[in-house]
Scaffold this motif. Structure first.
Motif: not given
Ligand SMILES: *[C@@H]1O[C@H](CO)[C@@H](O)[C@H](O)[C@H]1NC(C)=O
Length: 406
Positions: A87, A397, A393-394
């Motif tokens: 991610n 980020n 994950q949020d």
């Molecule tokens: C990574 O995680 C964020 C938040 O959960 C999300 O908004 C984003 O689209 C993700 N990015 C990828 C490249 O998967």
């Protein structure tokens, strides 16, 4: 009596988990970070750069803990190595803790251990490893500079404490910390000796009504049998290595066997003293109170060391987190986990916790760092852990964005 309690402890040891086999790497780290002339040793570590997109992207530093990490184990946590790394286009580094497995800075004499087998040295090992990686990858060195690579420390259990401590003691290397089931209050000696097994007993009742009562009765019966001399069993294969080894040792939640058990016994005999005992009336187990006297005698016999239970808390100030100036730490806890009685399950007592980004996520249906498990995140996780994985994950980020802004 000791044998009997030892058998109990074995029942409580966590089961072996699945993992991600990987090829090891080696890094020349300082034998003694306090003494630049001490030379270097070869520290084993694991890494994945499959998802890493180079400068401008984060690095997860996952702490190894109280055990060897052979290639058959490799990288610990698929949630980090695969999900979060993908991610965030992140790299993952995972050093083996010094004095475990292949990472041996010096022979294990009592004098060497006193100087070299400390959480401080382990933190410096990790700081060096990640700093070197950052330089080799061509990352910029200041948060806010284009091409900076934010470093997030990660760990579960003792390594969760290391992850918290990394942010606390090396804030210029570690930009944030994800500390799962980190026994911070245990290591500040803020936990009552009966709390751990009281929670275990409550968890057992919650899983199966009447379970603690049955356990308690069974144990009394077995104890009576043992006293009659009806049977005994050979526990020697369950002992840690070294002289004067006992199975309960410094950690009455289970100290481990062989060389790993010996080193963890050393750590819990020196700076990482854990008050975990069996209080009458509060646990389903037979009474055996934890005492500092028992510990002191055990540790003196075994390693000629006197436990120094408050040294880390005094040096680093974490008995009162508010006063430390600490920022950007995520504490996660599974509330069925005995260690939850001594981890950071609330920050409501810390002024400005929100502005400081000190964040707690408690999982009602979680166990010991079950958000950082050795198997892939997915439908097998309880719903609160699944939600936790999305929330974390949020958060990661947001943190990476904040750190990149400087
Ligand atoms: C990574 O995680 C964020 C938040 O959960 C999300 O908004 C984003 O689209 C993700 N990015 C990828 C490249 O998967």
């Amino acid at each position: 009596m000791d044998r009997f309690f030892s058998a109990l402890l074995l029942l409580l040891l966590p089961s072996l988990s699945t993992s991600v086999p990987s090829d090891p790497f080696y890094f020349d780290n300082n034998i003694d970070h306090e003494d630049p002339t001490s030379g270097t040793y070869s520290q084993r570590f694991y890494q994945t750069i499959d998802h890493f997109k180079g400068p401008g992207n984060p690095i997860f530093l996952v702490f190894g803990g109280e055990g060897a990490v052979p290639p058959s184990t490799g990288l610990f946590y698929p949630y980090i190595n695969e999900q979060l790394a993908a991610n965030l286009s992140a790299a993952v580094l995972q050093p083996e803790h010094r004095f475990y497995g292949a990472s041996q800075p010096a022979p294990k004499t009592n004098d060497n251990l006193k100087k070299l087998m400390t959480p401080q040295q382990a933190l410096n090992d990790a700081a060096n490893l990640v700093t070197s990686f950052r330089a080799q990858a061509g990352c910029a060195t200041t948060p806010g500079e284009p091409g900076y690579c934010p470093v997030i420390a990660v760990g579960g259990s003792y390594p969760g404490f290391l992850s918290f401590s990394a942010r606390l003691t090396h804030p210029n290397v570690f930009d944030a910390s994800y500390a799962a089931s980190a026994p911070v209050h245990f290591y500040a000696q803020q936990v009552d000796g009966g709390d751990y097994y009281e929670l275990i007993t409550k968890s057992a009742e919650r899983s199966m009504a009447g379970c603690p009562e049955s356990v308690s009765k069974a144990l009394s019966d077995v104890q009576a049998d043992l006293q009659d001399g009806d049977y005994c069993f050979d526990m020697s294969s369950q002992l840690p290595s070294g002289k004067s080894a006992t199975i309960s040792s410094g950690d009455w939640s289970g100290v481990g066997t062989g060389d790993d058990g010996e080193m963890w016994d050393w750590q819990t005999c020196s700076l990482l003293v854990e008050r975990i005992g069996f209080d009458a009336g509060r646990s389903m187990f037979l009474q055996r109170d934890w005492t500092m006297e028992w510990m002191a005698e055990h540790c003196s016999k075994r390693f000629e060391v006197t436990p120094d239970p408050l040294k880390l808390a005094n040096d680093w100030g974490f008995a009162d987190i508010e006063s430390t100036g600490l920022t950007r730490v995520l504490f996660t806890n599974g509330l069925n986990d005995g260690w939850a009685v001594g981890s950071v399950t609330t920050v409501s007592d810390i002024a400005n916790a929100e502005e400081r980004d000190l964040i707690v996520m408690n999982f009602d249906n979680g166990a010991h760092h079950s958000d950082l498990s050795h198997s892939e995140p997915g439908d097998d996780d309880t719903l609160d852990i699944q939600k936790g994985h999305a929330d974390i994950q949020d958060l990661m980020n947001r943190w990476v964005k904040d750190i990149m802004l400087g």
